[in-house]
Write a protein that holds these residues in place. Structure first.
Motif, PDB file in Angstrom:
ATOM      1  N   TRP A  45       2.536 109.361  18.775  1.00  0.00           N
ATOM      2  CA  TRP A  45       2.163 108.267  19.673  1.00  0.00           C
ATOM      3  C   TRP A  45       0.871 108.630  20.410  1.00  0.00           C
ATOM      4  N   VAL A  46       0.104 107.588  20.774  1.00  0.00           N
ATOM      5  CA  VAL A  46      -1.110 107.798  21.557  1.00  0.00           C
ATOM      6  C   VAL A  46      -1.097 106.869  22.764  1.00  0.00           C
ATOM      7  N   GLU A  47      -1.850 107.258  23.778  1.00  0.00           N
ATOM      8  CA  GLU A  47      -2.012 106.420  24.976  1.00  0.00           C
ATOM      9  C   GLU A  47      -3.484 106.023  25.068  1.00  0.00           C
ATOM     10  N   ALA A  48      -3.732 104.744  25.414  1.00  0.00           N
ATOM     11  CA  ALA A  48      -5.111 104.251  25.456  1.00  0.00           C
ATOM     12  C   ALA A  48      -5.239 103.179  26.527  1.00  0.00           C
ATOM     13  N   VAL A  49      -6.488 102.923  26.921  1.00  0.00           N
ATOM     14  CA  VAL A  49      -6.788 101.872  27.904  1.00  0.00           C
ATOM     15  C   VAL A  49      -7.510 100.744  27.165  1.00  0.00           C
ATOM     16  N   ILE A  50      -7.003  99.518  27.356  1.00  0.00           N
ATOM     17  CA  ILE A  50      -7.583  98.365  26.659  1.00  0.00           C
ATOM     18  C   ILE A  50      -8.019  97.310  27.674  1.00  0.00           C
ATOM     19  N   PRO A  51      -9.014  96.487  27.329  1.00  0.00           N
ATOM     20  CA  PRO A  51      -9.408  95.370  28.197  1.00  0.00           C
ATOM     21  C   PRO A  51      -8.416  94.216  28.040  1.00  0.00           C
ATOM     22  N   THR A  52      -8.199  93.449  29.110  1.00  0.00           N
ATOM     23  CA  THR A  52      -7.278  92.313  29.065  1.00  0.00           C
ATOM     24  C   THR A  52      -7.919  91.086  29.702  1.00  0.00           C
ATOM     25  N   GLU A  53      -7.534  89.916  29.194  1.00  0.00           N
ATOM     26  CA  GLU A  53      -8.017  88.652  29.757  1.00  0.00           C
ATOM     27  C   GLU A  53      -7.171  88.238  30.951  1.00  0.00           C
ATOM     28  N   SER A  54      -5.849  88.271  30.780  1.00  0.00           N
ATOM     29  CA  SER A  54      -4.902  87.906  31.829  1.00  0.00           C
ATOM     30  C   SER A  54      -3.563  88.508  31.459  1.00  0.00           C
ATOM     31  N   VAL A  55      -2.616  88.484  32.396  1.00  0.00           N
ATOM     32  CA  VAL A  55      -1.286  89.027  32.120  1.00  0.00           C
ATOM     33  C   VAL A  55      -0.607  88.230  31.012  1.00  0.00           C
ATOM     34  N   ASP A  56      -0.648  86.899  31.105  1.00  0.00           N
ATOM     35  CA  ASP A  56       0.023  86.067  30.096  1.00  0.00           C
ATOM     36  C   ASP A  56      -0.580  86.271  28.714  1.00  0.00           C
ATOM     37  N   HIS A  57      -1.919  86.306  28.651  1.00  0.00           N
ATOM     38  CA  HIS A  57      -2.577  86.476  27.355  1.00  0.00           C
ATOM     39  C   HIS A  57      -2.268  87.847  26.770  1.00  0.00           C
ATOM     40  N   ALA A  58      -2.351  88.899  27.572  1.00  0.00           N
ATOM     41  CA  ALA A  58      -2.083  90.248  27.084  1.00  0.00           C
ATOM     42  C   ALA A  58      -0.625  90.390  26.654  1.00  0.00           C
ATOM     43  N   CYS A  59       0.267  89.737  27.365  1.00  0.00           N
ATOM     44  CA  CYS A  59       1.692  89.782  27.023  1.00  0.00           C
ATOM     45  C   CYS A  59       1.912  89.219  25.613  1.00  0.00           C
ATOM     46  N   GLY A  60       1.368  88.043  25.351  1.00  0.00           N
ATOM     47  CA  GLY A  60       1.529  87.434  24.040  1.00  0.00           C
ATOM     48  C   GLY A  60       0.889  88.250  22.935  1.00  0.00           C
ATOM     49  N   GLU A  61      -0.268  88.830  23.243  1.00  0.00           N
ATOM     50  CA  GLU A  61      -0.999  89.610  22.243  1.00  0.00           C
ATOM     51  C   GLU A  61      -0.254  90.892  21.883  1.00  0.00           C
ATOM     52  N   LEU A  62       0.262  91.601  22.879  1.00  0.00           N
ATOM     53  CA  LEU A  62       0.918  92.884  22.639  1.00  0.00           C
ATOM     54  C   LEU A  62       2.304  92.729  22.038  1.00  0.00           C
ATOM     55  N   LEU A  63       2.973  91.603  22.318  1.00  0.00           N
ATOM     56  CA  LEU A  63       4.297  91.389  21.745  1.00  0.00           C
ATOM     57  C   LEU A  63       4.264  91.290  20.221  1.00  0.00           C
ATOM     58  N   ARG A  64       3.089  91.010  19.669  1.00  0.00           N
ATOM     59  CA  ARG A  64       2.971  90.967  18.203  1.00  0.00           C
ATOM     60  C   ARG A  64       3.286  92.329  17.586  1.00  0.00           C
TER      61      ARG A  64
END
Length: 325
Positions: free
Chosen positions: A275-294
């Motif tokens: 496993w790795v840990e990283a920092v990513i840019p996000t647009e909003s909480v709702d948008h990031a939630c939908g994107e990461l759930l994929r």
């Protein structure tokens, strides 16, 4: 060998009268050696090109030889700009003109160049829309084409994302841009130059107002600047996530390139299971939630707490929903 470059060379010789190999190379952006080869190919195709030796010599066409695109209308001449883009040409209302212009262009070429052009056309095809998406319907696009070419303002009813959603605008279109199968019109209002998605135009009517596009306006430069500004405004926050080895492999297919690049540049190993840990840019909480759930179980949000909570809440609702079934 580019059939288009040979045609450019033919027209260059026709318009210049006499030009050196160095001059040909500079005009066409090739080496002098390539210029010599192109002239030979033109001669092989049956075009009467001869060389005049000496300091002031060069290549020129036999006196009286000219290639002519006979009977070409104004619309067909415009359509030549879209000759390699049949889909966009149809969107813009130039489908018939592109076909007619292409036939006339081929008919005007010497046999050798005609065969070369036919071979080139047979091995390239452009399909602009992205995967998993139907082409957008753009009924108002031909009207904007007319407005751009004739310098007429357009009165539109436009649907935007913020309230009020439907607004009336008078646009002075400066140009049209095709981006990933989506058409945009770049237009001036009373106060600014802005970008409008053509499919969001609910109604459009040509007005009687005439306008002149500013002399210094560069559509390509504007669009590049617009994209840079869009990207800077798009990402307003960051998130720290952890990814499994499978999550890393699946990442490029499920997130925008900017997010994938951020993971690649900031990833550090955690634990012994890859496993790795990283920092990513996000647009909003709702948008990031939908994107990461994929990515399902192959991703874990470490921070910020509100995004972690949003993921947990969504998963909990799904679990209860499927549990009830």
């Amino acid at each position: 060998m580019s059939a288009g470059r040979l045609l450019s060379l033919l027209l260059l010789l026709q318009s210049r009268g006499r030009i050196s190999a160095r001059g040909i190379a500079d005009e066409l952006g090739v080496s002098v050696r390539t210029a010599y080869r192109d002239v030979e190919r033109l001669q092989t195709a049956g075009v009467p090109v001869y060389a005049e030796p000496g300091r002031s010599g060069g290549y020129q066409l036999l006196d009286g030889y000219r290639t002519r695109l006979t009977g070409m209308s104004e619309g067909e001449a415009r359509a030549l700009l879209f000759a390699g883009l049949p889909g966009p040409a149809a969107d813009l209302g130039f489908a018939a003109e592109v076909t007619a212009a292409r036939l006339k262009l081929l008919a005007a070429l010497p046999t050798g160049l005609r065969e070369e052009a036919a071979r080139t056309a047979a091995v390239f095809h452009l399909d602009a829309p992205g995967w998993y998406r139907e082409p957008e319907e753009t009924p108002h696009l031909p009207l904007f084409v007319d407005a751009v070419l004739t310098g007429r303002a357009v009165d539109v009813c436009y649907r935007r994302w913020r309230v009020p959603q439907e607004v009336n605008r008078r646009l002075r279109p400066y140009g049209l841009v095709l981006k990933s199968g989506v058409w945009y019109v770049v237009a001036a209002t009373k106060s600014r130059i802005a970008t409008y998605r053509v499919t969001q135009v609910l109604d459009a009517v040509l007005s009687d107002e005439r306008f002149e596009r500013p002399q210094g306006f560069d559509l390509g430069a504007y669009w590049s600047s617009y994209l840079e500004d869009f990207q800077s405004r798009r990402y307003t926050g960051t998130a720290t996530i952890r990814l499994s080895p499978r999550g890393l492999r699946r990442l490029p297919d499920n997130v925008p390139p900017e997010v994938a690049r951020a993971v690649e540049s900031t990833a550090t190993a955690v634990g012994d299971e890859g496993w790795v840990e990283a920092v990513i840019p996000t647009e909003s909480v709702d948008h990031a939630c939908g994107e990461l759930l994929r990515l399902g179980v192959d991703v874990e949000v470490v921070a910020p707490p509100e995004l972690r909570q949003a993921i947990a809440t969504t998963v909990d609702v799904l679990a209860r929903s499927y549990g009830q079934r």
